[in-house]
Design a protein around this motif. Structure first.
Motif, PDB file in Angstrom:
ATOM      1  N   PHE A   1     -26.786  19.130 -24.262  1.00 31.17           N
ATOM      2  CA  PHE A   1     -26.648  17.761 -24.768  1.00 31.17           C
ATOM      3  C   PHE A   1     -27.991  17.250 -25.287  1.00 31.17           C
ATOM      4  O   PHE A   1     -28.057  16.609 -26.338  1.00 31.17           O
ATOM      5  CB  PHE A   1     -26.121  16.852 -23.658  1.00 31.17           C
ATOM      6  CG  PHE A   1     -25.818  15.444 -24.108  1.00 31.17           C
ATOM      7  CD1 PHE A   1     -24.576  15.115 -24.631  1.00 31.17           C
ATOM      8  CD2 PHE A   1     -26.787  14.436 -24.011  1.00 31.17           C
ATOM      9  CE1 PHE A   1     -24.293  13.816 -25.050  1.00 31.17           C
ATOM     10  CE2 PHE A   1     -26.516  13.148 -24.436  1.00 31.17           C
ATOM     11  CZ  PHE A   1     -25.269  12.837 -24.955  1.00 31.17           C
ATOM     12  N   ILE A   2     -29.058  17.531 -24.541  1.00 31.23           N
ATOM     13  CA  ILE A   2     -30.397  17.086 -24.945  1.00 31.23           C
ATOM     14  C   ILE A   2     -30.793  17.706 -26.284  1.00 31.23           C
ATOM     15  O   ILE A   2     -31.325  17.028 -27.176  1.00 31.23           O
ATOM     16  CB  ILE A   2     -31.429  17.432 -23.849  1.00 31.23           C
ATOM     17  CG1 ILE A   2     -31.220  16.517 -22.630  1.00 31.23           C
ATOM     18  CG2 ILE A   2     -32.859  17.279 -24.377  1.00 31.23           C
ATOM     19  CD1 ILE A   2     -32.090  16.865 -21.448  1.00 31.23           C
ATOM     20  N   LYS A   3     -30.510  19.012 -26.425  1.00 32.76           N
ATOM     21  CA  LYS A   3     -30.867  19.703 -27.673  1.00 32.76           C
ATOM     22  C   LYS A   3     -30.030  19.196 -28.839  1.00 32.76           C
ATOM     23  O   LYS A   3     -30.546  18.909 -29.922  1.00 32.76           O
ATOM     24  CB  LYS A   3     -30.671  21.206 -27.500  1.00 32.76           C
ATOM     25  CG  LYS A   3     -31.694  21.864 -26.577  1.00 32.76           C
ATOM     26  CD  LYS A   3     -31.431  23.353 -26.442  1.00 32.76           C
ATOM     27  CE  LYS A   3     -32.468  24.023 -25.549  1.00 32.76           C
ATOM     28  NZ  LYS A   3     -32.203  25.465 -25.363  1.00 32.76           N
ATOM     29  N   LYS A   4     -28.740  19.097 -28.624  1.00 25.63           N
ATOM     30  CA  LYS A   4     -27.828  18.695 -29.689  1.00 25.63           C
ATOM     31  C   LYS A   4     -28.114  17.277 -30.170  1.00 25.63           C
ATOM     32  O   LYS A   4     -28.057  16.988 -31.386  1.00 25.63           O
ATOM     33  CB  LYS A   4     -26.381  18.785 -29.205  1.00 25.63           C
ATOM     34  CG  LYS A   4     -25.345  18.396 -30.248  1.00 25.63           C
ATOM     35  CD  LYS A   4     -23.929  18.518 -29.685  1.00 25.63           C
ATOM     36  CE  LYS A   4     -22.892  18.079 -30.717  1.00 25.63           C
ATOM     37  NZ  LYS A   4     -21.505  18.173 -30.176  1.00 25.63           N
ATOM     38  N   ASN A   5     -28.426  16.387 -29.240  1.00 30.97           N
ATOM     39  CA  ASN A   5     -28.619  14.971 -29.582  1.00 30.97           C
ATOM     40  C   ASN A   5     -30.085  14.575 -29.732  1.00 30.97           C
ATOM     41  O   ASN A   5     -30.387  13.404 -29.931  1.00 30.97           O
ATOM     42  CB  ASN A   5     -27.952  14.091 -28.520  1.00 30.97           C
ATOM     43  CG  ASN A   5     -26.444  14.224 -28.516  1.00 30.97           C
ATOM     44  OD1 ASN A   5     -25.744  13.575 -29.283  1.00 30.97           O
ATOM     45  ND2 ASN A   5     -25.938  15.089 -27.645  1.00 30.97           N
ATOM     46  N   LYS A   6     -30.976  15.585 -29.622  1.00 32.75           N
ATOM     47  CA  LYS A   6     -32.423  15.363 -29.779  1.00 32.75           C
ATOM     48  C   LYS A   6     -32.895  14.204 -28.898  1.00 32.75           C
ATOM     49  O   LYS A   6     -33.528  13.244 -29.358  1.00 32.75           O
ATOM     50  CB  LYS A   6     -32.758  15.097 -31.244  1.00 32.75           C
ATOM     51  CG  LYS A   6     -32.403  16.259 -32.161  1.00 32.75           C
ATOM     52  CD  LYS A   6     -32.745  15.944 -33.609  1.00 32.75           C
ATOM     53  CE  LYS A   6     -32.375  17.117 -34.523  1.00 32.75           C
ATOM     54  NZ  LYS A   6     -32.677  16.829 -35.952  1.00 32.75           N
ATOM     55  N   ILE A   7     -32.579  14.308 -27.608  1.00 30.67           N
ATOM     56  CA  ILE A   7     -32.893  13.243 -26.663  1.00 30.67           C
ATOM     57  C   ILE A   7     -34.398  13.146 -26.440  1.00 30.67           C
ATOM     58  O   ILE A   7     -35.065  14.127 -26.131  1.00 30.67           O
ATOM     59  CB  ILE A   7     -32.180  13.488 -25.312  1.00 30.67           C
ATOM     60  CG1 ILE A   7     -30.656  13.457 -25.496  1.00 30.67           C
ATOM     61  CG2 ILE A   7     -32.625  12.471 -24.270  1.00 30.67           C
ATOM     62  CD1 ILE A   7     -30.101  12.138 -25.978  1.00 30.67           C
TER      63      ILE A   7
END
Length: 231
Positions: free
Chosen positions: A207-213
């Protein structure tokens, strides 16, 4: 950063929307002033900061709000203001005296304007402290923001340099994660943010990678914590 382990089975969640559903005795502002004086004695007075540039406050003006105490009493219509530098919740009495809560341990949360502030334990530099943090997400894992302000001492005049008054300089908020009733843990980077969710680490990492958190961006952290709580 210490890993947050989800071990609790039940958590009572207090938010702006459900606080009214919890059983609290209702009191008005005068009840708060009277009962607090009887239980805690004198108030601590606010220091005069008129000679310092900038502001130590989260909100410069007082905002009518509600205080929820640990004894499950709800006090309404209290003019509230938060002093970031002193980590004090300040209020205005009916005769316009500005005071601060001398024993903040009686406060469970305070709701005023767009803020809900909770008095909770948190860990910083491996030490456990207690203070007021802004609640951003309240769930299995909760997210808090801790406002920061820097006090800069006055500078004496020097050759080719004028004197500078004392100043309060705003800093970026710090963010904390809290599982259940454990101490809230400070988010210091992406690595320990991932390690904070050991039971769903792959999903969180993806999720962090996909959404560039960005671990320093409030809206990103709210998005991530809400995602985790939905798993």
């Amino acid at each position: 950063m210490k890993k947050i382990t989800i071990t609790f089975t039940c958590l009572f969640v207090f938010t702006l929307f459900v606080a009214g559903q919890t059983t609290y005795q209702i009191g008005e502002s005068l009840d708060f002033f009277r009962s607090y004086k009887m239980q805690q004695g004198e108030y601590s007075l606010l220091l005069n900061e008129s000679d310092i540039e900038g502001s130590p406050y989260l909100n410069d003006e007082f905002i009518n709000g509600t205080i929820y105490t640990t004894s499950k009493t709800q006090y309404q219509n209290i003019p509230l203001r938060f002093n970031i530098f002193n980590d004090n919740l300040e209020f205005k009495t009916p005769d316009d005296a500005v005071m601060s809560i001398a024993v903040p341990e009686i406060v469970e949360s305070a709701v005023f304007g767009e803020y809900k502030m909770c008095y909770i334990p948190y860990t910083i530099s491996k030490k456990i402290k207690r203070g007021f943090l802004i609640e951003l997400v309240s769930d299995h894992v909760s997210l808090y923001a801790k406002p920061e302000v820097l006090y800069k001492k006055p500078q004496e005049p020097a050759p080719y340099k004028e004197a500078e008054p004392a100043k309060f300089l705003p800093k970026a908020d710090s963010y904390y994660l809290r599982a259940g009733k454990e101490e809230a843990q400070k988010i210091t980077g992406k690595k320990d943010l991932i390690q904070s969710f050991p039971d769903h680490q792959k999903e969180v990492t993806d999720f962090i990678k996909k959404n560039k958190i960005n671990p320093g961006k409030e809206s990103d952290l709210i998005k991530l914590v809400n995602f985790y709580n939905s798993l």
